[in-house]
Design an enzyme around this catalytic site. Sequence first.
Site, short mmCIF file in Angstrom:
data_model
loop_
_atom_site.label_atom_id
_atom_site.label_comp_id
_atom_site.label_asym_id
_atom_site.label_seq_id
_atom_site.Cartn_x
_atom_site.Cartn_y
_atom_site.Cartn_z
N PHE A 135 -1.21 -4.75 24.40
CA PHE A 135 -1.43 -5.91 23.52
C PHE A 135 -0.89 -7.17 24.17
CE2 PHE A 135 2.70 -4.62 23.27
CZ PHE A 135 2.70 -3.28 22.93
N LYS A 167 8.79 1.36 35.69
CA LYS A 167 9.94 0.50 35.38
C LYS A 167 11.18 0.76 36.24
CE LYS A 167 9.15 -0.56 30.53
NZ LYS A 167 9.77 -0.60 29.21
N ASN A 215 11.34 -4.59 33.34
CA ASN A 215 10.01 -4.73 32.72
C ASN A 215 9.37 -6.09 33.00
OD1 ASN A 215 11.30 -6.48 30.95
ND2 ASN A 215 10.09 -5.80 29.20
N GLY A 239 18.53 7.74 18.99
CA GLY A 239 17.77 7.94 20.22
C GLY A 239 18.61 7.57 21.42
P1 ATR Z 1 11.74 5.58 25.01
O1 ATR Z 1 11.56 5.13 26.42
O2 ATR Z 1 10.73 5.01 24.05
O3 ATR Z 1 13.14 5.40 24.55
P2 ATR Z 1 12.19 8.36 25.62
O4 ATR Z 1 12.95 7.91 26.82
O5 ATR Z 1 11.21 9.47 25.74
O6 ATR Z 1 11.37 7.15 25.01
O7 ATR Z 1 13.26 8.70 24.47
C1 ATR Z 1 12.87 9.18 23.24
C2 ATR Z 1 14.11 9.42 22.37
O8 ATR Z 1 13.68 9.81 21.09
C3 ATR Z 1 15.02 10.51 22.88
O9 ATR Z 1 16.35 10.17 22.57
C4 ATR Z 1 14.58 11.72 22.05
O10 ATR Z 1 15.59 12.68 21.79
P3 ATR Z 1 15.96 13.87 22.84
O11 ATR Z 1 16.73 13.21 23.95
O12 ATR Z 1 16.79 14.79 22.03
O13 ATR Z 1 14.65 14.43 23.28
C5 ATR Z 1 14.24 11.08 20.75
N1 ATR Z 1 13.25 11.87 19.99
C6 ATR Z 1 11.98 12.15 20.35
N2 ATR Z 1 11.37 12.88 19.40
C7 ATR Z 1 12.30 13.08 18.41
C8 ATR Z 1 12.31 13.77 17.16
N3 ATR Z 1 11.20 14.39 16.72
N4 ATR Z 1 13.45 13.76 16.43
C9 ATR Z 1 14.56 13.13 16.86
N5 ATR Z 1 14.63 12.46 18.04
C10 ATR Z 1 13.52 12.44 18.80
#
Ligand code: ATR
Length: 280
Positions: free
Chosen positions: A21, A71, A92, A128
């Site tokens: 976007f 990145k 970024n 997260g």
């Molecule tokens: P981004 O770059 O958007 O931060 P990422 O690096 O893939 O994406 O991180 C995703 C985060 O969301 C991680 O902390 C992940 O938790 P885990 O480290 O335990 O995998 C969390 N996450 C993803 N799906 C989830 C879910 N269904 N419930 C809780 N946490 C989730």
Amino acid sequence: MEIKGSTNIVGLIGHPVEHSFSPPMHNAAFKALEMDYVYTAFDVNPNDLKNAIAGARSLNIKGFNVTIPHKIEVMEYLNEIDEVASLIGAVNTIDFKDLKGYNTDGIGALKAIDEVTNIKNKNVVIAGAGGASRAISFYLAKYGTDKLTILNRNVDKAQKLADDVLSSALIDDVSSDDIRNMDLDDADILINTTPVGMHPNVDDTPIASGELMHEDLVVFDAVYNPNETGLLKEAIKAGAKPVYGIKMLLYQGAESFEIWTGKKAPIDVMEDALRTTLGF
Ligand code: ATR
């Protein structure tokens, strides 16, 4: 927009890029300010990243946004990395004037929250521990948050991020915990950086219910589609103040715009373009 011999080029590199976007948002800004710039998107295969940066320099491209999966690797090809981007370990935005890399994701989140409350001296809980959490956590530390609690399913990952943020010496109170132990009683701000609640699972929330929330809480959800996530619905029900994910997109873009052009970004114009693209 008229493209002329003098038109400056900025753009996005990633793989894929076609659903971005950013082009409509930035082109609307250039048009509103009558600037001789165009923003486009380049799908760059990871094997071609080094050539893409060298080629962009040769072609006198002014700036790039950088998205997944480039990145981190792109930092190898830059002359300089902004201090916080270097702590985050991801870039970024590139300014080709000095081949310098920045990370505007975290500052985008901070500015989004700043529309509702200042983050200084606040107690922040962040859900997260991935890339988005990392970018936001270092900026919170830099801009004076008092206390940061990083919650994740995988607690080791949260602890690793907490250790990294602590070792930056920008903040001295950072802890980690299992996301299932979320406690918001003393929190001022809750930030969700997990994809939970993202389209099409729009009713999922990263915490069991809004019962944990209180009226003095600000809840920011980095998920931008849907506009009002399940988490934000719970926040509103609990009397907490919502901050929408679209604002982070907006402010990270505005920050990049200002880095490339040195001009104040036309926030309202960019927000309108973003809402039109996203359909809300
Ligand atoms: P981004 O770059 O958007 O931060 P990422 O690096 O893939 O994406 O991180 C995703 C985060 O969301 C991680 O902390 C992940 O938790 P885990 O480290 O335990 O995998 C969390 N996450 C993803 N799906 C989830 C879910 N269904 N419930 C809780 N946490 C989730």
